[in-house]
Write a protein that holds these residues in place. Structure first.
Motif, PDB file in Angstrom:
ATOM      1  N   VAL A 229       2.515   2.217   7.958  1.00 34.91           N
ATOM      2  CA  VAL A 229       2.087   3.562   8.711  1.00 34.91           C
ATOM      3  C   VAL A 229       2.307   4.452   7.665  1.00 34.91           C
ATOM      4  N   HIS A 230       1.108   4.897   6.386  1.00 37.63           N
ATOM      5  CA  HIS A 230       1.931   6.492   5.492  1.00 37.63           C
ATOM      6  C   HIS A 230       1.113   7.528   6.186  1.00 37.63           C
ATOM      7  N   THR A 231       1.573   7.976   6.031  1.00 37.23           N
ATOM      8  CA  THR A 231       1.540   9.840   5.346  1.00 37.23           C
ATOM      9  C   THR A 231       0.432   9.937   5.104  1.00 37.23           C
ATOM     10  N   THR A 232      -0.071  11.365   5.376  1.00 35.24           N
ATOM     11  CA  THR A 232      -1.307  12.205   4.600  1.00 35.24           C
ATOM     12  C   THR A 232      -1.416  11.758   3.526  1.00 35.24           C
ATOM     13  N   ARG A 233       0.137  12.501   2.854  1.00 34.85           N
ATOM     14  CA  ARG A 233       0.118  12.161   1.314  1.00 34.85           C
ATOM     15  C   ARG A 233       0.446  11.536   0.702  1.00 34.85           C
ATOM     16  N   SER A 234       0.697  10.040   1.106  1.00 32.96           N
ATOM     17  CA  SER A 234       1.154   8.665   0.570  1.00 32.96           C
ATOM     18  C   SER A 234      -0.236   7.802   0.385  1.00 32.96           C
ATOM     19  N   LYS A 235      -1.125   8.642   0.819  1.00 30.84           N
ATOM     20  CA  LYS A 235      -2.822   7.689   1.176  1.00 30.84           C
ATOM     21  C   LYS A 235      -3.104   7.096   0.087  1.00 30.84           C
ATOM     22  N   PHE A 237      -2.010   6.080  -2.639  1.00 28.88           N
ATOM     23  CA  PHE A 237      -0.874   4.532  -3.219  1.00 28.88           C
ATOM     24  C   PHE A 237       0.323   3.664  -2.370  1.00 28.88           C
ATOM     25  N   ILE A 238      -0.520   4.160  -0.668  1.00 34.79           N
ATOM     26  CA  ILE A 238      -0.027   3.198  -0.350  1.00 34.79           C
ATOM     27  C   ILE A 238      -1.453   2.725   0.816  1.00 34.79           C
ATOM     28  N   GLU A 239      -2.413   2.904   1.140  1.00 27.26           N
ATOM     29  CA  GLU A 239      -3.498   3.026   0.907  1.00 27.26           C
ATOM     30  C   GLU A 239      -3.714   1.490   0.295  1.00 27.26           C
ATOM     31  N   PRO A 240      -4.193   1.333  -0.616  1.00 25.87           N
ATOM     32  CA  PRO A 240      -4.151   0.414  -1.808  1.00 25.87           C
ATOM     33  C   PRO A 240      -3.266  -0.651  -1.880  1.00 25.87           C
ATOM     34  N   ASP A 241      -3.711  -2.118  -2.003  1.00 22.44           N
ATOM     35  CA  ASP A 241      -2.800  -3.657  -2.452  1.00 22.44           C
ATOM     36  C   ASP A 241      -1.939  -3.173  -1.309  1.00 22.44           C
ATOM     37  N   GLN A 242      -2.125  -3.066  -0.081  1.00 24.45           N
ATOM     38  CA  GLN A 242      -1.111  -3.709   1.171  1.00 24.45           C
ATOM     39  C   GLN A 242      -1.782  -3.511   2.346  1.00 24.45           C
ATOM     40  N   PRO A 243      -1.593  -5.235   2.292  1.00 26.60           N
ATOM     41  CA  PRO A 243      -2.461  -5.915   3.502  1.00 26.60           C
ATOM     42  C   PRO A 243      -2.021  -5.868   4.105  1.00 26.60           C
ATOM     43  N   ARG A 396      -7.841   6.158  -7.479  1.00 26.72           N
ATOM     44  CA  ARG A 396      -8.384   7.506  -7.376  1.00 26.72           C
ATOM     45  C   ARG A 396      -7.137   8.368  -7.069  1.00 26.72           C
ATOM     46  N   ARG A 397      -7.083   9.879  -7.329  1.00 24.15           N
ATOM     47  CA  ARG A 397      -6.459  10.396  -6.390  1.00 24.15           C
ATOM     48  C   ARG A 397      -6.537  11.786  -5.542  1.00 24.15           C
ATOM     49  N   PHE A 398      -5.866  11.806  -4.753  1.00 23.08           N
ATOM     50  CA  PHE A 398      -6.002  13.126  -3.366  1.00 23.08           C
ATOM     51  C   PHE A 398      -5.098  14.127  -3.504  1.00 23.08           C
ATOM     52  N   LEU A 399      -5.886  15.392  -3.120  1.00 25.01           N
ATOM     53  CA  LEU A 399      -4.889  16.304  -2.928  1.00 25.01           C
ATOM     54  C   LEU A 399      -5.189  17.491  -1.805  1.00 25.01           C
ATOM     55  N   THR A 400      -4.996  17.482  -0.682  1.00 23.57           N
ATOM     56  CA  THR A 400      -4.941  18.459  -0.077  1.00 23.57           C
ATOM     57  C   THR A 400      -4.016  19.361   0.312  1.00 23.57           C
ATOM     58  N   SER A 401      -4.242  20.441   1.015  1.00 24.39           N
ATOM     59  CA  SER A 401      -3.809  21.876   2.068  1.00 24.39           C
ATOM     60  C   SER A 401      -2.758  20.354   3.721  1.00 24.39           C
TER      61      SER A 401
END
Length: 571
Positions: A229-235, A237-243, A396-401
């Protein structure tokens, strides 16, 4: 040969890796901007200092390198405050040059006098004043070194007359960026291995502190046969290539992520300092690994706290662990995650061609945006749609507040990102409230000819606040926004602008918007009566929303209740 303090400050920032300064010229900072003018630093002239701080933070967050913002005394420096808070909480290495009135006027109630140190020491990793010309290089080096190594904003306070002072600059101080290998002791690793051996249902919870260690996390999850499970900020780099990834927990998360955390008997928190205690498991043991000891047990009581880099810690831990087969815990989570993703996609379906759901808009953007696009989103509902409906692919890169939760962060951060990555597609998902809060710096995008793409989720309301009020059982109040045609406004100031009000026009307009050279704005009328649904609806939320429905009917707003139910519960 002696140099002015201005020259030394500018030169030291360049040597520390800074490429540009965001700010507004004038008064106490004019001598510094003149030093910048002589190169090689680029001055980015924003229209509001808050935008400058957000832009600098966006650039530094993405690159990991130093950026700078600078402002005049009093109101000039104070206008940076919110952007500095946002950038600091994101861990962006930014240096703020905060100028002050001349020294001989201090303490006498002179116009624009402000104690900058009292203001900024609460939101910085370093905050000091240059008290003597010979300190200039040393102070700026310490500021840059702190920002880069501690991850955050460093503030250097300089009086206007100090910038003109001369210094021999005899000692050449320079910035150091060490990269130590940090892991827990053998005894601590053995204790963690023993906890893992005894546990039945293990969940890995990975946060922003695991950046760069995603391959190690995959190795650990597959070795143990457990969900990630990942936090919102680590989406990103954790979401891809993580079966074994099953999404996120928390109010913005999904059911699989929340249940994988809630149902485990051992939670391995790796680089995560997730803020909301109510989403930690009630009965499970918790082991936390973090590079900062002050983060251990800060959000929830833990059973074992270890200091270390996530990747180095996993490397040292794996030889101590026997491999395990995937079990019911992982299989249940993966099955639920597949259902969650299908539910997100189903939520975009709408038989009414005149109605555009924000989810459908974001799904369409996901399909049309470049594989290596860089995204930001305003705090509020655009942030939710980004996290749920934009796919991470490793490029892709993501940044939110997420930590500061400010409005109007998206396109200012995108401004700095586009400066850092001039050849990449940079897209800002803007709420209509956020867009209208800091519209002035759309002129900066035009003046700098930055090809940022602005997508406005126009629901004529402060939508997230409206949702909060309704879920609390209140009638929504003071959330109405009377907006202009943002597309026409964009054209009036010199950028491409389009407005879309029906679904049939959206795909063609989006393709044209993304292909437009230079800055471009797409104003999309989205459904206002849309709830940001939590991963699991509690009875208290149902009761409160029902209470809103009763109040709305009694106040002549029955049609809104019908549409709210149809959009969020009956589709």
């Amino acid at each position: 040969m002696s140099k002015t303090v201005s020259q030394v400050v500018a030169e030291t920032l360049v040597e520390a890796g800074a490429k540009r300064v965001y700010g507004i010229v004038g008064d106490t900072i004019n001598h510094f901007t003149d030093a910048v003018r002589q190169g090689p630093l680029e001055w980015v002239h924003v229209r509001h200092e808050e935008v400058g701080a957000l832009a600098a933070g966006g650039e530094s967050y993405m690159t990991g390198e130093l950026s700078v913002c600078a402002g005049t005394a009093g109101p000039g420096s104070l206008h940076f405050v919110n952007g500095i808070f946002e950038s600091h909480r994101n861990g962006a290495p930014v240096v703020l040059i905060a100028s002050n009135i001349d020294r001989h006027e201090e303490g006498l109630g002179f116009p624009q006098e402000v104690d900058q140190k009292k203001v900024y020491e609460q939101t910085s990793v370093f905050c000091e004043r240059i008290n003597h010309p010979d300190q200039a290089r040393r102070i700026v080096v310490q500021a840059a070194q702190a920002a880069l190594n501690k991850g955050g904003v460093a503030v250097v306070i300089v009086n206007g007359d100090m910038f003109k002072e001369k210094t021999a600059d005899a000692l050449h101080w320079s910035v150091h960026r060490p990269a130590p290998v940090t892991r827990p002791s053998d005894a601590e690793l053995n204790a963690l291995a023993a906890m893992i051996k005894e546990a039945d249902r293990i969940t890995i919870y990975a946060g922003i502190g695991a950046r760069g260690s995603q391959a190690k996390i995959r190795q650990l999850s597959e070795h143990l046969g457990v969900p990630v499970v990942h936090t919102t900020r680590s989406k990103e780099f954790i979401e891809p290539d993580q079966p074994n990834n099953v999404g996120m927990t928390g109010i913005l998360g999904n059911r699989a992520g929340m249940e994988a955390v809630g149902d485990c008997d051992l939670l391995l928190c790796l680089g995560s300092d997730f803020a909301y205690t109510q989403f930690y498991p009630a009965k499970a043991k918790i082991a936390q690994v973090d590079i900062d000891a002050s983060h251990l047990g800060r959000r929830s009581p833990i059973d074992l706290g270890l200091v270390g880099d996530v990747g180095c810690t996993i490397d040292a831990l794996l030889p101590r662990l026997e491999p395990r087969e995937s079990g019911k815990h992982l299989n249940k989570a993966l099955k639920q995650y597949a259902e969650d993703l299908k539910g997100y996609l189903d939520s975009t379906n709408e038989p009414d061609p005149t109605l555009i759901h924000p989810q459908a808009l974001t799904e369409l953007l996901d399909r049309h945006a470049a594989p290596d696009a860089v995204f930001t989103a305003d705090g509020g509902s655009p942030m939710v749609w980004l996290l749920r409906h934009l796919s991470a692919n490793g490029q892709r890169r993501f940044l939110t507040s997420l930590l500061h939760g400010t409005m109007a962060n998206a396109y200012p951060q995108a401004l700095g990102m586009q400066k850092a990555y001039p050849d990449r597609q940079v897209i800002a998902l803007c709420g209509d409230g956020g867009m209208s809060m800091l519209m002035g710096d759309l002129l900066t995008l035009v003046q700098e000819n930055l090809p940022v793409k602005l997508l406005v989720f126009n629901n004529s309301s402060l939508g997230f606040v409206e949702m909060e009020q309704r879920v609390e059982g209140m009638l929504d109040a003071y959330t109405e926004l009377k907006n202009p045609d943002f597309g026409a406004m964009a054209r009036a100031i010199g950028m491409a602008g389009t407005k879309v009000e029906v679904m049939g026009d959206l795909e063609g307009a989006m393709a044209q918007w993304l292909a437009t050279p230079g800055p471009a704005l797409l104003d999309v009328k989205v459904n206002r009566l849309e709830l940001v649904m939590p991963p699991k609806i509690e009875m208290s939320q149902v009761t409160s929303t029902a209470l809103f429905g009763v109040k709305a009917v009694l106040n002549g707003r029955a049609n809104e209740v019908v549409q709210l139910m149809r959009n969020n519960f009956l589709r």
